[in-house]
Design a protein around this motif. Sequence first.
Motif, short mmCIF file in Angstrom:
data_model
loop_
_atom_site.label_atom_id
_atom_site.label_comp_id
_atom_site.label_asym_id
_atom_site.label_seq_id
_atom_site.Cartn_x
_atom_site.Cartn_y
_atom_site.Cartn_z
N ALA A 237 0.83 -1.20 0.00
CA ALA A 237 0.00 0.00 0.00
C ALA A 237 0.87 1.26 0.00
N ARG A 238 1.97 1.21 0.77
CA ARG A 238 2.85 2.39 0.82
C ARG A 238 3.62 2.54 -0.48
N ILE A 239 4.02 1.43 -1.08
CA ILE A 239 4.70 1.48 -2.37
C ILE A 239 3.81 2.17 -3.41
N GLN A 240 2.54 1.78 -3.44
CA GLN A 240 1.59 2.41 -4.37
C GLN A 240 1.39 3.88 -4.03
N GLU A 241 1.25 4.16 -2.75
CA GLU A 241 1.05 5.54 -2.29
C GLU A 241 2.22 6.43 -2.69
N ASN A 242 3.44 5.91 -2.52
CA ASN A 242 4.63 6.70 -2.88
C ASN A 242 4.68 7.02 -4.36
N PHE A 243 4.07 6.16 -5.17
CA PHE A 243 4.11 6.37 -6.62
C PHE A 243 3.04 7.33 -7.11
N ASN A 244 2.02 7.56 -6.30
CA ASN A 244 0.88 8.39 -6.73
C ASN A 244 1.18 9.87 -6.50
N LEU A 245 2.13 10.39 -7.26
CA LEU A 245 2.58 11.77 -7.08
C LEU A 245 2.23 12.69 -8.22
N TRP A 246 1.75 12.12 -9.31
CA TRP A 246 1.80 12.85 -10.55
C TRP A 246 0.71 13.92 -10.67
N ASN A 247 -0.31 13.85 -9.85
CA ASN A 247 -1.32 14.92 -9.84
C ASN A 247 -1.11 15.91 -8.70
N LEU A 248 -0.03 15.70 -7.96
CA LEU A 248 0.29 16.58 -6.84
C LEU A 248 1.26 17.66 -7.31
N HIS A 249 1.08 18.90 -6.83
CA HIS A 249 1.99 19.98 -7.18
C HIS A 249 2.21 20.88 -5.98
N LEU A 250 3.48 21.21 -5.73
CA LEU A 250 3.84 22.15 -4.68
C LEU A 250 4.09 23.52 -5.30
N ASP A 251 3.39 24.54 -4.82
CA ASP A 251 3.61 25.88 -5.37
C ASP A 251 4.90 26.48 -4.81
N GLU A 252 5.26 27.66 -5.27
CA GLU A 252 6.52 28.28 -4.87
C GLU A 252 6.59 28.48 -3.36
N ALA A 253 5.48 28.85 -2.76
CA ALA A 253 5.48 29.07 -1.31
C ALA A 253 5.75 27.77 -0.57
N ALA A 254 5.16 26.68 -1.01
CA ALA A 254 5.39 25.39 -0.37
C ALA A 254 6.83 24.94 -0.54
N MET A 255 7.36 25.13 -1.75
CA MET A 255 8.75 24.76 -2.00
C MET A 255 9.70 25.58 -1.12
N ALA A 256 9.39 26.85 -0.93
CA ALA A 256 10.22 27.72 -0.09
C ALA A 256 10.16 27.29 1.38
N ARG A 257 8.99 26.88 1.83
CA ARG A 257 8.86 26.43 3.22
C ARG A 257 9.69 25.17 3.46
N ILE A 258 9.70 24.27 2.49
CA ILE A 258 10.50 23.06 2.64
C ILE A 258 11.99 23.39 2.55
N ALA A 259 12.36 24.31 1.67
CA ALA A 259 13.76 24.73 1.58
C ALA A 259 14.27 25.26 2.91
N ALA A 260 13.40 25.91 3.66
CA ALA A 260 13.79 26.50 4.94
C ALA A 260 14.01 25.47 6.04
N LEU A 261 13.70 24.21 5.77
CA LEU A 261 13.89 23.17 6.78
C LEU A 261 15.33 22.66 6.84
N ASP A 262 16.18 23.09 5.93
CA ASP A 262 17.57 22.62 5.89
C ASP A 262 18.27 22.92 7.21
N ARG A 263 19.09 21.96 7.67
CA ARG A 263 19.76 22.10 8.95
C ARG A 263 21.26 21.84 8.78
N ALA A 264 22.06 22.57 9.51
CA ALA A 264 23.50 22.35 9.48
C ALA A 264 23.87 20.97 10.02
N ASP A 265 23.08 20.46 10.96
CA ASP A 265 23.34 19.16 11.57
C ASP A 265 22.36 18.10 11.08
#
Length: 277
Positions: A237-265
């Motif tokens: 079920a998780r294998i199938q779930e991981n593959f079901n990405l193609w109708n999902l889209h992250l906008d610029e704001a979402a991408m920027a929020r994830i970019a901000a999660l980067d950590r030195a450690d």
Amino acid sequence: MSNNQPYITFHDGRRAPQLGQGTWQLTGEAVIPALQAAVEAGYRSIDTAASYENEAEVGRAIAQCGIPREALFVATKVWNDRHGHDSTKSAFQESLDRLGLDYVDLYLIHWPVPRGKRYLDTWEALIQLRDEGRARSIGVCNFQTGHLQRLLDSTGVLPVVNQIELHPYFQQAELRAYHADHGILTEAWSPLGRTQVLQDPVILELAHQLRATPAQVVLRWHIQMEHMVIPKSSNPARIQENFNLWNLHLDEAAMARIAALDRADGRIGPDPEKFPA
């Protein structure tokens, strides 16, 4: 099954599916049903390694999956104790024999092992295997910019891909920039941060907003960052779930929020400059 998965083109002109099925820590009889579920979900890329001790089972799964060999993209890796020209070539043939294949689509150096100072000899063996057609494309894992530059300076040949630890907590911007400047594709191992990232409040909030799972959000981030990515699961079920990405889209704001999660450690796995100790 979805057929609209993106492919990505290497600098040698060959193509690979951007999303693949990893097999790290999959062993024994668990390998075959997991890969069968992956193929049924739509995966056509399988990543293994000599050190995973599952190449024989991966080969059996490939033989039984019902998909023509030419429609699959199979990658494996040479382990640290087989560095050196002749040793690498022997290790490669052993991997082929375990897989039951005549060639692999991608052969990788698993770690640079810089203290041993033999990764250049190993790379020269990979170039020869590529020229012989037994490894269609060649690449590396866990190489840092200095290691990559030495390959270029010594042989004039750069890997098509560098498979590195990469997830929202450890984004390796400097290394990815080197890849981009030199036509090397970035491939993410531990793309979900060994599930740690999936509990992050930002990821959970985005998943709620998008009616997606946290894993789908993180994997979609990788896809939109143009990384190759190889999540691993044995759960159909998780294998199938991981593959079901193609109708999902992250906008610029979402991408920027994830970019901000980067950590030195944020590194979880070993440091390539020190591993193995």
